[in-house]
Enzyme design. Structure first.
Site, PDB file in Angstrom:
ATOM      1  N   ARG A 415       0.878  -1.178   0.000  1.00  0.00           N
ATOM      2  CA  ARG A 415       0.000   0.000   0.000  1.00  0.00           C
ATOM      3  C   ARG A 415       0.910   1.222   0.000  1.00  0.00           C
ATOM      4  NH1 ARG A 415      -5.039  -2.171   1.581  1.00  0.00           N
ATOM      5  NH2 ARG A 415      -4.905  -3.836   3.136  1.00  0.00           N
ATOM      6  N   HIS A 475       3.583  -9.354   1.053  1.00  0.00           N
ATOM      7  CA  HIS A 475       3.333  -8.428   2.155  1.00  0.00           C
ATOM      8  C   HIS A 475       4.628  -7.949   2.784  1.00  0.00           C
ATOM      9  CE1 HIS A 475       1.554  -7.325   6.229  1.00  0.00           C
ATOM     10  NE2 HIS A 475       0.735  -6.724   5.400  1.00  0.00           N
ATOM     11  N   TYR A 508       0.472   5.506  11.866  1.00  0.00           N
ATOM     12  CA  TYR A 508       0.734   4.155  12.359  1.00  0.00           C
ATOM     13  C   TYR A 508       2.094   4.130  13.041  1.00  0.00           C
ATOM     14  CZ  TYR A 508      -2.855   2.409   9.036  1.00  0.00           C
ATOM     15  OH  TYR A 508      -4.011   2.177   8.329  1.00  0.00           O
TER      16      TYR A 508
END
Length: 728
Positions: A415, A475, A508
């Site tokens: 992302r 990922h 985050y």
């Protein structure tokens, strides 16, 4: 010690042999106790995954009641709760509905069938949604009013306000909506996922002599859900009206000559997970584009409806949506509260928001006279976001793009956002003639379209774009820069726990490592070779990698602590992650607890392990932190009899991460950085007594509160105070 000269003590092959040798030795001098007769696979030892997630979302909701937080930030947690619940229904509930329809006998580790899980979810969610609207209506709206932020009910509108609102409706709302009267020529429309609609009860005949009991009015997403009234129409403060109130007040304008007997807002949630048979497509990007077109029209899973809607109309909607009472959620207020997130931006009240902060930059990276590559030859650099700037990562890639000695850049992108400085730097590098390889994960849920778009931009610039491995999401978070130095090639690497997303890096908590450590860089290079090429899995020197060695490596590391403890030595494990669901690892942690190993788990979200069970998990403690920043770092600590091993990872300890994704777990080999990493990401969180929640064996979370005489500690605030002002 320089990064490139790091000891080989963490080599995975050597480590495994050491554990085996230690186990054999200990069996001779200290035979293990008789294996527990307790069945560690007993479903009663496991918390249901979905119910654990709902417990996490409940903790998010409770932030809205925390009076130590600024008021507009408390409102924001209401919206985050709604957004989390939307995705939960779109993905997790939709998945359970699928299993209930096709494999109803399927059991999870907790022993629940899909239908049983859905029933428990429905009960819990109904209670949570009721509480959400109670907090919004009875707590937050009155408190907003005390600081002169008002949401005006229709009954309180003055004549001038009502006229302005009517004009707004005529000029801004009516032109972009199309009411649909329901008759033979206009059957019930195909409702778009999560879009706001109104069902209008009508009486009378239209211009063509047609009669219709109902009409449906769709609200385009382009329309704001809250509208601010002009200052001159209000006595003081900021005054808002809900779009739903504007529609209710002016519905008859849409149906001239007919009587509107009722107008009720509703919203349908659908299955939004995408399915592409990767073994049967030639072009994954095109296949995903086709799937994206149908995402808004998946299977219905939830109906939200105004609580004043008559039962007859509610049953009509349920029948049209193919749902039952269990999936109906009546709400006392605006449907879809997460669309009200814009309130914070519409109100200039800094005292009602979190104080801004400036992330620090490591001292080693501030020197203008030295290039980042000369720094990394001598030192590893640990980054802790958002307290330290993500610009350090962006500058690493920009420096590589501009450096004439850099030959190649390899990057994973999961992302990155619609406007990404990382992608722009890669585009610049490709246009300047460098070999740029981007492994783009097109199947990053809800970011598929953005990823397709920037993948096309990279390809247009001349970069090699690959989409990873069929059947496995990529990922892992890593970037490898290859540079020519004195007729030799040298790698520099960034490894991280979070996405290469400049936006979320401010929201985050994540950690990253910039390094020239030859073994780590070679391992990272091997990961890329596996992703872009073909062949057997490489043997890694320092990294653990999913789906090959991460699970077994963690099992070995836990076994190591068990063996040390049985030998009368120290046994300590500290793990932090987003979620823990993988049953074999949970069972191994139970075994470690039974052996006396002290285990602290910091798990933001889902935890299927039950701590505090007598003779099973007495030595396991689980806590969760919910605060200003979304806790996203994954850090694993193993005491190793006084020679700690510390890892950071892109992976949570879930089945999908360990078996169905490409993930990396890398050691922090610099002793000073490893101590700092544990201190900042684990130890301070274990001291938090203000925003931490303890998991009890019954699945409930209890918030920790500072007792009399105890200094309140909020881990995130502590880190803001101690990292951001400092430049070191």
């Amino acid at each position: 010690m320089m990064a490139s000269d790091t000891s080989t003590s963490l080599d995975q092959s050597d480590n495994t042999e050491e554990i085996k040798a230690l186990a054999s030795y200990l069996e001779d001098i200290h035979p293990p106790t008789k294996k527990s007769l307790i069945d560690l696979k007993n479903p009663e030892l496991y918390i249901n995954r979905e119910l654990s997630f709902l417990q996490f979302n409940w903790r998010v909701l409770q932030q809205a009641l925390d009076e130590d937080l600024p008021l507009l930030e408390r409102i924001r947690f209401i919206f985050i709760f709604s957004n989390n619940l939307d995705e939960f229904f779109e993905v997790r509930v939709a998945s359970l509905v699928h299993w209930a329809n096709h494999h109803p006998e399927r059991l999870g580790p907790d022993g629940l069938t899909p239908l049983q899980a859905l029933a428990e979810i429905s009960k819990t969610c109904h209670e949570m949604v009721t509480e959400q609207y109670r907090i919004f209506n009875d707590v937050l709206l009155p408190q907003l009013a005390t600081v002169n932020i008002h949401f005006l009910r229709r009954s309180l509108w003055t004549d001038k306000q009502a006229q302005w609102i009517k004009d707004y409706f005529i000029n801004e709302v009516a032109p972009v909506i199309s009411p649909i009267g329901l008759d033979l020529a206009h059957p019930f429309p195909r409702l778009v996922n999560k879009s706001l609609h109104f069902i209008v009860a009508l009486e009378g005949k239209d211009a063509f002599g047609r009669e219709s009991d109902f009409a449906v009015v769709h609200m385009p997403r382009s329309l704001p859900r809250i509208i601010q009234l002009p200052k001159h129409l209000c006595r003081k403060g900021d005054n808002f009206v809900f779009l739903s109130a504007i529609i209710h007040a002016n519905a008859e304008e849409l149906f001239p000559g007919m009587k509107v007997k009722g107008c009720y807002q509703f919203r349908l949630t659908r299955d939004s997970d995408l399915f592409v048979d990767e073994d049967d497509v030639e072009d994954l990007a095109n296949a995903l584009k086709l799937e994206l077109q149908s995402r808004d029209f998946g299977t219905s899973v939830r109906l939200e409806l105004a609580d004043n809607c008559p039962d007859k109309i509610a049953q009509f909607l349920l029948q049209k949506c193919n749902l039952t009472e269990q999936e109906l959620y009546r709400v006392n207020g605006p449907v879809n509260l997460n669309r009200l997130l814009s309130l914070s931006d519409m109100v200039e009240r800094p005292e009602l928001k979190f104080k801004s902060f400036t992330p620090s930059v490591p001292k080693l990276l501030r020197a203008k006279s030295s290039s980042i590559f000369s720094v990394l030859k001598q030192h590893d650099i640990l980054l802790h976001h958002p307290y330290q700037s993500f610009e350090s990562v962006v500058n690493f890639i920009r420096s590589a793009a501009a450096d004439p000695d850099v030959l190649a850049i390899k990057q994973t992108l999961y992302r990155s956002g619609s406007s990404s400085p990382v992608v722009e730097a890669l585009i610049d590098a490709a246009r300047s003639g460098k070999e740029v390889t981007a492994v783009v994960e097109l199947r990053a849920r809800f970011d598929e379209q953005a990823n397709i778009e920037f993948a096309n931009k990279l390809q247009d610039a001349g970069a090699l774009v690959v989409y990873g491995v069929v059947g496995y999401k990529t990922h892992a978070k890593l970037c490898v820069v290859t540079r020519r130095e004195k007729k030799k090639l040298r790698h520099y690497t960034h490894l991280g726990t979070g996405n290469y997303h400049a936006g979320t890096a401010k929201l985050y908590t994540d950690v990253g490592l910039l390094t020239a450590n030859k073994k780590l860089c070679d391992d990272a290079q091997r990961v890329f070779l596996q992703l872009t090429g073909m062949g057997k899995a490489y043997d890694m020197k320092l990294m653990l990698q999913a789906p090959f060695t991460l699970h077994s490596g963690l099992i070995n590391l836990i076994d190591q602590e068990i063996l040390h403890k049985r030998a009368g030595k120290e046994g300590v494990i500290k793990l932090r992650m987003n979620s823990l669901t993988e049953a074999t690892l949970i069972e191994k942690l139970y075994e470690a607890s039974q052996a006396g190993v002290e285990i602290d788990l910091i798990i933001r979200g889902i935890c299927c392990l039950r701590p505090g069970l007598k003779n099973i998990s007495d030595n396991i403690r689980v806590r969760s932190i919910v605060g200003r920043f979304l806790e996203h770092s994954r850090v694993f600590y193993f005491a190793n009899n006084g020679e700690p091993q510390v890892f950071a990872s892109s992976a949570d300890l879930m089945d999908r991460n360990l078996y169905h994704r490409v993930e990396t777990c890398f050691p922090v080999t610099d002793e000073k950085l490893a101590k700092r990493l544990v201190s900042e990401t684990i130890d301070i969180y274990l001291q938090d007594n203000s925003q931490s929640w303890e998991l009890h064996s019954d699945g409930r979370y209890i918030k920790n509160v500072a007792v009399d005489g105890e200094t309140p500690i909020r881990a995130q605030k502590y880190l803001l105070d101690h990292i951001c002002p400092s430049s070191d």
